[in-house]
Design a protein around this motif. Sequence first.
Motif, mmCIF file in Angstrom:
data_model
loop_
_atom_site.group_PDB
_atom_site.id
_atom_site.type_symbol
_atom_site.label_atom_id
_atom_site.label_comp_id
_atom_site.label_asym_id
_atom_site.label_seq_id
_atom_site.Cartn_x
_atom_site.Cartn_y
_atom_site.Cartn_z
ATOM 1 N N MET A 1 0.844 -1.182 0.000
ATOM 2 C CA MET A 1 0.000 0.000 0.000
ATOM 3 C C MET A 1 0.893 1.251 0.000
ATOM 4 O O MET A 1 1.856 1.311 0.731
ATOM 5 C CB MET A 1 -0.900 -0.029 1.227
ATOM 6 N N ALA A 2 0.552 2.203 -0.811
ATOM 7 C CA ALA A 2 1.359 3.416 -0.971
ATOM 8 C C ALA A 2 1.337 4.274 0.285
ATOM 9 O O ALA A 2 0.378 4.246 1.064
ATOM 10 C CB ALA A 2 0.831 4.225 -2.143
ATOM 11 N N TYR A 3 2.384 5.051 0.443
ATOM 12 C CA TYR A 3 2.442 6.013 1.534
ATOM 13 C C TYR A 3 1.564 7.202 1.191
ATOM 14 O O TYR A 3 1.286 7.484 0.021
ATOM 15 C CB TYR A 3 3.889 6.464 1.756
ATOM 16 N N VAL A 4 1.097 7.916 2.219
ATOM 17 C CA VAL A 4 0.257 9.099 2.026
ATOM 18 C C VAL A 4 0.798 10.241 2.872
ATOM 19 O O VAL A 4 1.445 10.012 3.898
ATOM 20 C CB VAL A 4 -1.223 8.837 2.391
ATOM 21 N N ILE A 5 0.519 11.447 2.444
ATOM 22 C CA ILE A 5 0.946 12.647 3.166
ATOM 23 C C ILE A 5 -0.298 13.330 3.710
ATOM 24 O O ILE A 5 -1.224 13.647 2.963
ATOM 25 C CB ILE A 5 1.736 13.594 2.244
ATOM 26 N N SER A 6 -0.315 13.570 5.009
ATOM 27 C CA SER A 6 -1.480 14.172 5.663
ATOM 28 C C SER A 6 -1.468 15.694 5.507
ATOM 29 O O SER A 6 -0.508 16.288 5.006
ATOM 30 C CB SER A 6 -1.501 13.811 7.150
ATOM 31 N N ASP A 7 -2.530 16.316 6.000
ATOM 32 C CA ASP A 7 -2.637 17.770 5.962
ATOM 33 C C ASP A 7 -1.651 18.447 6.901
ATOM 34 O O ASP A 7 -1.540 19.671 6.900
ATOM 35 C CB ASP A 7 -4.066 18.207 6.305
ATOM 36 N N ASP A 8 -0.924 17.674 7.719
ATOM 37 C CA ASP A 8 0.100 18.239 8.599
ATOM 38 C C ASP A 8 1.331 18.678 7.812
ATOM 39 O O ASP A 8 2.211 19.336 8.352
ATOM 40 C CB ASP A 8 0.527 17.221 9.659
ATOM 41 N N CYS A 9 1.396 18.329 6.528
ATOM 42 C CA CYS A 9 2.528 18.668 5.665
ATOM 43 C C CYS A 9 2.751 20.175 5.657
ATOM 44 O O CYS A 9 1.817 20.959 5.502
ATOM 45 C CB CYS A 9 2.255 18.172 4.247
ATOM 46 N N THR A 10 4.012 20.596 5.813
ATOM 47 C CA THR A 10 4.370 22.009 5.802
ATOM 48 C C THR A 10 5.003 22.429 4.473
ATOM 49 O O THR A 10 5.534 23.528 4.357
ATOM 50 C CB THR A 10 5.342 22.336 6.952
ATOM 51 N N SER A 11 4.976 21.557 3.487
ATOM 52 C CA SER A 11 5.528 21.816 2.149
ATOM 53 C C SER A 11 7.012 22.161 2.177
ATOM 54 O O SER A 11 7.476 22.978 1.393
ATOM 55 C CB SER A 11 4.748 22.930 1.449
ATOM 56 N N CYS A 12 7.756 21.509 3.054
ATOM 57 C CA CYS A 12 9.197 21.777 3.144
ATOM 58 C C CYS A 12 9.973 21.137 1.993
ATOM 59 O O CYS A 12 11.051 21.582 1.641
ATOM 60 C CB CYS A 12 9.759 21.309 4.482
ATOM 61 N N GLY A 13 9.427 20.057 1.419
ATOM 62 C CA GLY A 13 10.064 19.413 0.275
ATOM 63 C C GLY A 13 11.121 18.381 0.599
ATOM 64 O O GLY A 13 11.724 17.809 -0.312
ATOM 65 N N ALA A 14 11.358 18.100 1.864
ATOM 66 C CA ALA A 14 12.392 17.130 2.248
ATOM 67 C C ALA A 14 12.114 15.755 1.658
ATOM 68 O O ALA A 14 13.033 15.049 1.246
ATOM 69 C CB ALA A 14 12.495 17.036 3.771
ATOM 70 N N CYS A 15 10.872 15.376 1.570
ATOM 71 C CA CYS A 15 10.498 14.048 1.075
ATOM 72 C C CYS A 15 10.718 13.888 -0.430
ATOM 73 O O CYS A 15 11.105 12.818 -0.892
ATOM 74 C CB CYS A 15 9.050 13.749 1.408
ATOM 75 N N GLU A 16 10.479 14.944 -1.170
ATOM 76 C CA GLU A 16 10.536 14.857 -2.639
ATOM 77 C C GLU A 16 11.900 14.386 -3.136
ATOM 78 O O GLU A 16 11.994 13.515 -3.991
ATOM 79 C CB GLU A 16 10.195 16.210 -3.265
ATOM 80 N N SER A 17 12.958 14.923 -2.575
ATOM 81 C CA SER A 17 14.301 14.555 -3.035
ATOM 82 C C SER A 17 14.722 13.167 -2.567
ATOM 83 O O SER A 17 15.638 12.577 -3.127
ATOM 84 C CB SER A 17 15.320 15.595 -2.572
ATOM 85 N N GLU A 18 14.056 12.630 -1.554
ATOM 86 C CA GLU A 18 14.395 11.299 -1.039
ATOM 87 C C GLU A 18 13.737 10.169 -1.818
ATOM 88 O O GLU A 18 14.167 9.024 -1.748
ATOM 89 C CB GLU A 18 13.993 11.176 0.433
ATOM 90 N N CYS A 19 12.698 10.462 -2.565
ATOM 91 C CA CYS A 19 11.949 9.419 -3.272
ATOM 92 C C CYS A 19 12.757 8.881 -4.452
ATOM 93 O O CYS A 19 13.057 9.624 -5.393
ATOM 94 C CB CYS A 19 10.615 9.964 -3.758
ATOM 95 N N PRO A 20 13.086 7.582 -4.430
ATOM 96 C CA PRO A 20 13.909 7.008 -5.507
ATOM 97 C C PRO A 20 13.162 6.822 -6.828
ATOM 98 O O PRO A 20 13.788 6.610 -7.862
ATOM 99 C CB PRO A 20 14.337 5.653 -4.931
ATOM 100 N N VAL A 21 11.836 6.925 -6.808
ATOM 101 C CA VAL A 21 11.055 6.734 -8.036
ATOM 102 C C VAL A 21 10.293 7.996 -8.458
ATOM 103 O O VAL A 21 9.410 7.943 -9.315
ATOM 104 C CB VAL A 21 10.081 5.534 -7.903
ATOM 105 N N ASP A 22 10.632 9.127 -7.857
ATOM 106 C CA ASP A 22 9.998 10.414 -8.185
ATOM 107 C C ASP A 22 8.476 10.374 -8.109
ATOM 108 O O ASP A 22 7.780 10.922 -8.969
ATOM 109 C CB ASP A 22 10.443 10.893 -9.574
#
Length: 56
Positions: A1-22
């Motif tokens: 099951m895929a991961y999800v991002i909740s409304d607690d996200c602050t749009s910092c972008g730390a996760c985007e660069s860590e994703c190996p499959v974009d």
Amino acid sequence: MAYVISDDCTSCGACESECPVDAISEGDGKYVINADACTDCGACEAVCPVDAISAG
């Protein structure tokens, strides 16, 4: 099951660069994960500073 991002996200972008499959992109007010592309590796969850990412 895929991961999800909740409304607690602050749009910092730390996760985007860590994703190996974009699978993460900037959405409307928060980042979003493309469930079809997510490989459930958990790299994004580990770097989120506000714990906004979890296994869906």
